[in-house]
Design a protein around this motif. Sequence first.
Motif, PDB file in Angstrom:
ATOM      1  N   THR A  44       0.829  -1.216   0.000  1.00  0.00           N
ATOM      2  CA  THR A  44       0.000   0.000   0.000  1.00  0.00           C
ATOM      3  C   THR A  44       0.862   1.265   0.000  1.00  0.00           C
ATOM      4  O   THR A  44       0.440   2.290  -0.544  1.00  0.00           O
ATOM      5  N   SER A  45       2.052   1.192   0.591  1.00  0.00           N
ATOM      6  CA  SER A  45       2.929   2.365   0.617  1.00  0.00           C
ATOM      7  C   SER A  45       3.881   2.411  -0.572  1.00  0.00           C
ATOM      8  O   SER A  45       4.487   3.448  -0.833  1.00  0.00           O
ATOM      9  N   GLN A  46       4.029   1.304  -1.292  1.00  0.00           N
ATOM     10  CA  GLN A  46       4.972   1.245  -2.404  1.00  0.00           C
ATOM     11  C   GLN A  46       4.315   1.447  -3.765  1.00  0.00           C
ATOM     12  O   GLN A  46       5.000   1.566  -4.771  1.00  0.00           O
ATOM     13  N   THR A  47       2.992   1.501  -3.786  1.00  0.00           N
ATOM     14  CA  THR A  47       2.251   1.642  -5.043  1.00  0.00           C
ATOM     15  C   THR A  47       1.770   3.069  -5.208  1.00  0.00           C
ATOM     16  O   THR A  47       1.236   3.661  -4.265  1.00  0.00           O
ATOM     17  N   CYS A  48       1.951   3.621  -6.388  1.00  0.00           N
ATOM     18  CA  CYS A  48       1.494   4.986  -6.668  1.00  0.00           C
ATOM     19  C   CYS A  48      -0.032   4.997  -6.717  1.00  0.00           C
ATOM     20  O   CYS A  48      -0.653   4.194  -7.429  1.00  0.00           O
ATOM     21  N   SER A  49      -0.637   5.898  -5.982  1.00  0.00           N
ATOM     22  CA  SER A  49      -2.097   5.977  -5.938  1.00  0.00           C
ATOM     23  C   SER A  49      -2.685   6.583  -7.207  1.00  0.00           C
ATOM     24  O   SER A  49      -3.893   6.495  -7.419  1.00  0.00           O
ATOM     25  N   ALA A  50      -1.843   7.169  -8.067  1.00  0.00           N
ATOM     26  CA  ALA A  50      -2.345   7.798  -9.290  1.00  0.00           C
ATOM     27  C   ALA A  50      -2.253   6.877 -10.500  1.00  0.00           C
ATOM     28  O   ALA A  50      -3.224   6.711 -11.246  1.00  0.00           O
TER      29      ALA A  50
ATOM     30  N   HIS B 157       2.895  12.764   0.264  1.00  0.00           N
ATOM     31  CA  HIS B 157       3.362  12.186   1.515  1.00  0.00           C
ATOM     32  C   HIS B 157       3.152  10.675   1.491  1.00  0.00           C
ATOM     33  O   HIS B 157       2.141  10.175   0.988  1.00  0.00           O
ATOM     34  N   ARG B 158       4.105   9.954   2.050  1.00  0.00           N
ATOM     35  CA  ARG B 158       4.070   8.493   2.012  1.00  0.00           C
ATOM     36  C   ARG B 158       2.783   7.941   2.624  1.00  0.00           C
ATOM     37  O   ARG B 158       2.128   7.067   2.044  1.00  0.00           O
ATOM     38  N   ASP B 159       2.398   8.443   3.808  1.00  0.00           N
ATOM     39  CA  ASP B 159       1.209   7.929   4.482  1.00  0.00           C
ATOM     40  C   ASP B 159      -0.070   8.327   3.753  1.00  0.00           C
ATOM     41  O   ASP B 159      -1.045   7.562   3.742  1.00  0.00           O
ATOM     42  N   HIS B 160      -0.076   9.515   3.165  1.00  0.00           N
ATOM     43  CA  HIS B 160      -1.252   9.931   2.381  1.00  0.00           C
ATOM     44  C   HIS B 160      -1.425   9.030   1.162  1.00  0.00           C
ATOM     45  O   HIS B 160      -2.545   8.615   0.823  1.00  0.00           O
ATOM     46  N   ASN B 161      -0.330   8.709   0.512  1.00  0.00           N
ATOM     47  CA  ASN B 161      -0.390   7.800  -0.631  1.00  0.00           C
ATOM     48  C   ASN B 161      -0.902   6.421  -0.208  1.00  0.00           C
ATOM     49  O   ASN B 161      -1.729   5.808  -0.897  1.00  0.00           O
ATOM     50  N   GLY B 162      -0.425   5.940   0.941  1.00  0.00           N
ATOM     51  CA  GLY B 162      -0.900   4.647   1.432  1.00  0.00           C
ATOM     52  C   GLY B 162      -2.379   4.655   1.768  1.00  0.00           C
ATOM     53  O   GLY B 162      -3.096   3.689   1.476  1.00  0.00           O
ATOM     54  N   SER B 163      -2.862   5.735   2.373  1.00  0.00           N
ATOM     55  CA  SER B 163      -4.283   5.808   2.719  1.00  0.00           C
ATOM     56  C   SER B 163      -5.169   5.848   1.476  1.00  0.00           C
ATOM     57  O   SER B 163      -6.265   5.279   1.471  1.00  0.00           O
TER      58      SER B 163
END
Length: 404
Positions: free
Chosen positions: A344-350, A374-380
């Motif tokens: 979840t933290s290593q995958t781009c959310s876009a 931010h890393r945590d924002h991307n994970g969320s």
Amino acid sequence: MAKTSLNMRTQAAEKKPRKTYLFRIYPSRKQRQKLEAWLGLCCEVYNAALDERQSAYRIAGISLSYEHQCAELPACKQVYPALNEVLSQVLQDVVKRVDRAFDGFFRRVKEGQKPGYPRFKSRFRYDSLTFKQYGNSFSIVPASKKSKATLVLAKVGHVKMVRHRAIKGTPKTAIVKRTPTGKWFVSISVELQEEEIISKLLPVSEEAVGIDVGLNTFAYLSCGEGIANPRFLRAEEAALARVGRKLSKAPKGSKQRAKKRKVVARVHERIRNRRKNFIEQEVCQLIKRFGLVAVEALVVRSMMKHPKLVKSIADASWSMFFTRLQAKAEEAGRQVVRVNPAYTSQTCSACGHRQQMPLCVRVYECPQCSLVIHRDHNGSLNILANGLQAVGRHSRVIPEAPGL
């Protein structure tokens, strides 16, 4: 056999949900002495029942049942007259605890988990009594003041109780517990009716959120908000070290050492109460605001094996947060989805690009779509997307990880 299975399914379907209320009680000196004497006797019965089961299996290869040991209690009272002072239902619950301990042991063996064979209890760690029948072994009498009431316990008498909230439902059981600091509480389990369940449901909310828990920030929401980590244990480390030094200097077995041990327990109790209050407040705000909450299905007990992060993970108390979030969501009619925490933290959310992200790197920079977040924002954001897929809003279903 089929008829028995049908009856069991019918009983399970008719079983109504329950809720537990926790109240502070103030027993008198004589009542406190009696309750403490009961705790000592119950501890002896627990250890005797456990020893009997072990000896019966070791010598004769027989596995004793709960019914068999309960039938022996009247004879035990004749041999040991002090047990006559304890309520019969309380003694039966002691035997039931031994039975549940063995049930849990065999279940863990069958599931391939760490067995955890039942152990004998110290009298300092046996700290609760169960009263099983409302109106027979216990009852509640309202007082003239709204915040006060009286808890009536069989063979103990009328005990002062602070009823800070109304009890809605039919009381079923009461568990009287003593804390390490010497305080007394009662947990009253009530059976909820359908009208009471409906009255607790919140208005429908279409908002959804993904939550990424962490250590620098307690939780980061997919909407861009963060919840600061209060670090209650870290804030009290100096106080714990100070009272711990005084405890170690006190002579063993002395009254001074008993007093110092209670002071240490007060510090731990203060930390626990602050942490619980923080989690309750944050969970209530999340449940009131969002209709769907997606979280990672973290196996916290495995993460606690990390030698450098174990204290910080324990201080954050993620398991308590997930448990309270699930319980409040069920009560309010909200939905909590647990998703696979992998990548979840290593995958781009876009764009979905995946790259290595060490824990020291706090900003996610995607080389494919140039996203900087931010890393945590991307994970969320990834957790939210996976949660929406898990509830059927997309075609692919994310498998859940093992239990929290």
